[in-house]
Design a protein around this motif. Structure first.
Motif, PDB file in Angstrom:
ATOM      1  N   VAL A   1      34.351  51.380  30.219  1.00  0.00           N
ATOM      2  CA  VAL A   1      33.707  50.222  29.601  1.00  0.00           C
ATOM      3  C   VAL A   1      33.149  49.323  30.694  1.00  0.00           C
ATOM      4  O   VAL A   1      33.863  48.967  31.638  1.00  0.00           O
ATOM      5  CB  VAL A   1      34.704  49.442  28.711  1.00  0.00           C
ATOM      6  CG1 VAL A   1      34.052  48.195  28.136  1.00  0.00           C
ATOM      7  CG2 VAL A   1      35.227  50.346  27.595  1.00  0.00           C
ATOM      8  N   VAL A   2      31.858  48.974  30.565  1.00  0.00           N
ATOM      9  CA  VAL A   2      31.196  48.082  31.515  1.00  0.00           C
ATOM     10  C   VAL A   2      30.623  46.918  30.726  1.00  0.00           C
ATOM     11  O   VAL A   2      29.855  47.123  29.780  1.00  0.00           O
ATOM     12  CB  VAL A   2      30.057  48.801  32.278  1.00  0.00           C
ATOM     13  CG1 VAL A   2      29.380  47.856  33.254  1.00  0.00           C
ATOM     14  CG2 VAL A   2      30.581  50.041  32.992  1.00  0.00           C
ATOM     15  N   GLU A   3      31.025  45.700  31.107  1.00  0.00           N
ATOM     16  CA  GLU A   3      30.478  44.497  30.476  1.00  0.00           C
ATOM     17  C   GLU A   3      29.513  43.830  31.448  1.00  0.00           C
ATOM     18  O   GLU A   3      29.816  43.678  32.636  1.00  0.00           O
ATOM     19  CB  GLU A   3      31.590  43.515  30.112  1.00  0.00           C
ATOM     20  CG  GLU A   3      32.476  43.989  28.991  1.00  0.00           C
ATOM     21  CD  GLU A   3      33.544  42.977  28.630  1.00  0.00           C
ATOM     22  OE1 GLU A   3      33.305  41.748  28.757  1.00  0.00           O
ATOM     23  OE2 GLU A   3      34.635  43.397  28.221  1.00  0.00           O
ATOM     24  N   LEU A   4      28.353  43.440  30.925  1.00  0.00           N
ATOM     25  CA  LEU A   4      27.337  42.746  31.715  1.00  0.00           C
ATOM     26  C   LEU A   4      27.191  41.326  31.201  1.00  0.00           C
ATOM     27  O   LEU A   4      27.275  41.086  30.000  1.00  0.00           O
ATOM     28  CB  LEU A   4      25.993  43.474  31.605  1.00  0.00           C
ATOM     29  CG  LEU A   4      26.003  44.935  32.026  1.00  0.00           C
ATOM     30  CD1 LEU A   4      24.657  45.581  31.718  1.00  0.00           C
ATOM     31  CD2 LEU A   4      26.349  45.082  33.493  1.00  0.00           C
ATOM     32  N   TRP A   5      26.955  40.396  32.127  1.00  0.00           N
ATOM     33  CA  TRP A   5      26.740  39.009  31.730  1.00  0.00           C
ATOM     34  C   TRP A   5      25.630  38.406  32.565  1.00  0.00           C
ATOM     35  O   TRP A   5      25.149  39.018  33.515  1.00  0.00           O
ATOM     36  CB  TRP A   5      28.017  38.212  31.780  1.00  0.00           C
ATOM     37  CG  TRP A   5      28.669  37.992  33.141  1.00  0.00           C
ATOM     38  CD1 TRP A   5      28.323  38.546  34.340  1.00  0.00           C
ATOM     39  CD2 TRP A   5      29.786  37.157  33.412  1.00  0.00           C
ATOM     40  NE1 TRP A   5      29.155  38.111  35.331  1.00  0.00           N
ATOM     41  CE2 TRP A   5      30.066  37.256  34.786  1.00  0.00           C
ATOM     42  CE3 TRP A   5      30.577  36.342  32.639  1.00  0.00           C
ATOM     43  CZ2 TRP A   5      31.103  36.554  35.394  1.00  0.00           C
ATOM     44  CZ3 TRP A   5      31.604  35.653  33.246  1.00  0.00           C
ATOM     45  CH2 TRP A   5      31.864  35.756  34.596  1.00  0.00           C
ATOM     46  N   ALA A   6      25.237  37.174  32.238  1.00  0.00           N
ATOM     47  CA  ALA A   6      24.110  36.515  32.893  1.00  0.00           C
ATOM     48  C   ALA A   6      24.576  35.528  33.961  1.00  0.00           C
ATOM     49  O   ALA A   6      23.821  34.657  34.371  1.00  0.00           O
ATOM     50  CB  ALA A   6      23.249  35.803  31.856  1.00  0.00           C
ATOM     51  N   GLN A   7      25.797  35.673  34.439  1.00  0.00           N
ATOM     52  CA  GLN A   7      26.315  34.799  35.484  1.00  0.00           C
ATOM     53  C   GLN A   7      26.440  35.571  36.785  1.00  0.00           C
ATOM     54  O   GLN A   7      26.040  36.731  36.866  1.00  0.00           O
ATOM     55  CB  GLN A   7      27.653  34.224  35.031  1.00  0.00           C
ATOM     56  CG  GLN A   7      27.500  33.410  33.746  1.00  0.00           C
ATOM     57  CD  GLN A   7      28.738  32.635  33.409  1.00  0.00           C
ATOM     58  OE1 GLN A   7      29.448  32.177  34.282  1.00  0.00           O
ATOM     59  NE2 GLN A   7      28.994  32.477  32.126  1.00  0.00           N
ATOM     60  N   ALA A   8      27.022  34.949  37.792  1.00  0.00           N
ATOM     61  CA  ALA A   8      27.193  35.601  39.088  1.00  0.00           C
ATOM     62  C   ALA A   8      28.057  36.847  38.944  1.00  0.00           C
ATOM     63  O   ALA A   8      28.934  36.911  38.085  1.00  0.00           O
ATOM     64  CB  ALA A   8      27.834  34.635  40.081  1.00  0.00           C
ATOM     65  N   GLU A   9      27.789  37.825  39.791  1.00  0.00           N
ATOM     66  CA  GLU A   9      28.587  39.051  39.755  1.00  0.00           C
ATOM     67  C   GLU A   9      30.053  38.710  39.996  1.00  0.00           C
ATOM     68  O   GLU A   9      30.391  37.889  40.841  1.00  0.00           O
ATOM     69  CB  GLU A   9      28.094  40.017  40.826  1.00  0.00           C
ATOM     70  CG  GLU A   9      28.610  41.411  40.629  1.00  0.00           C
ATOM     71  CD  GLU A   9      27.787  42.441  41.374  1.00  0.00           C
ATOM     72  OE1 GLU A   9      28.406  43.341  41.941  1.00  0.00           O
ATOM     73  OE2 GLU A   9      26.552  42.334  41.382  1.00  0.00           O
TER      74      GLU A   9
END
Length: 106
Positions: free
Chosen positions: A91-99
């Protein structure tokens, strides 16, 4: 803004396990990728991935080893109870904040 990796997890559910939390969603993330690593029928039984459309469950039972689902993280989702063997998924979650470079389990 660009999407960055929030977390990468290996989810393993053995007999009797699953993601059964009512109203589960990946809060704070934008997109989630769930890739099945085990072979249904050979390595496990049960453990179907479920999303919801207008409150009704949508069963993704046709997934095979290596198949993946990409969905909006705020979409409700679950994994049905595993009845035999071990179900594994990346499972990989992506977001719009800093890595995210931290280990949330430490």
């Amino acid at each position: 803004s660009p999407l960055r990796v929030r977390c990468i997890e290996l989810h393993s559910y053995s007999r009797g396990g699953g993601l059964l939390e009512a109203a589960h969603r990946d809060n704070g993330s934008v997109l989630t990728l769930s890739a099945l690593l085990s072979a249904p029928g050979r390595e496990h039984a049960g453990g179907e991935f479920v999303t919801y459309a207008e409150g009704a469950p949508v069963l993704h039972s046709a997934q095979g080893r290596g198949d993946a689902l990409l969905f909006h993280s705020e979409r409700l989702h679950n994994v049905c109870t595993v009845t035999r063997g071990v179900r594994r998924a990346l499972v990989v979650e992506l977001w719009a904040q800093a890595e995210n470079g931290s280990d949330r389990f430490k």
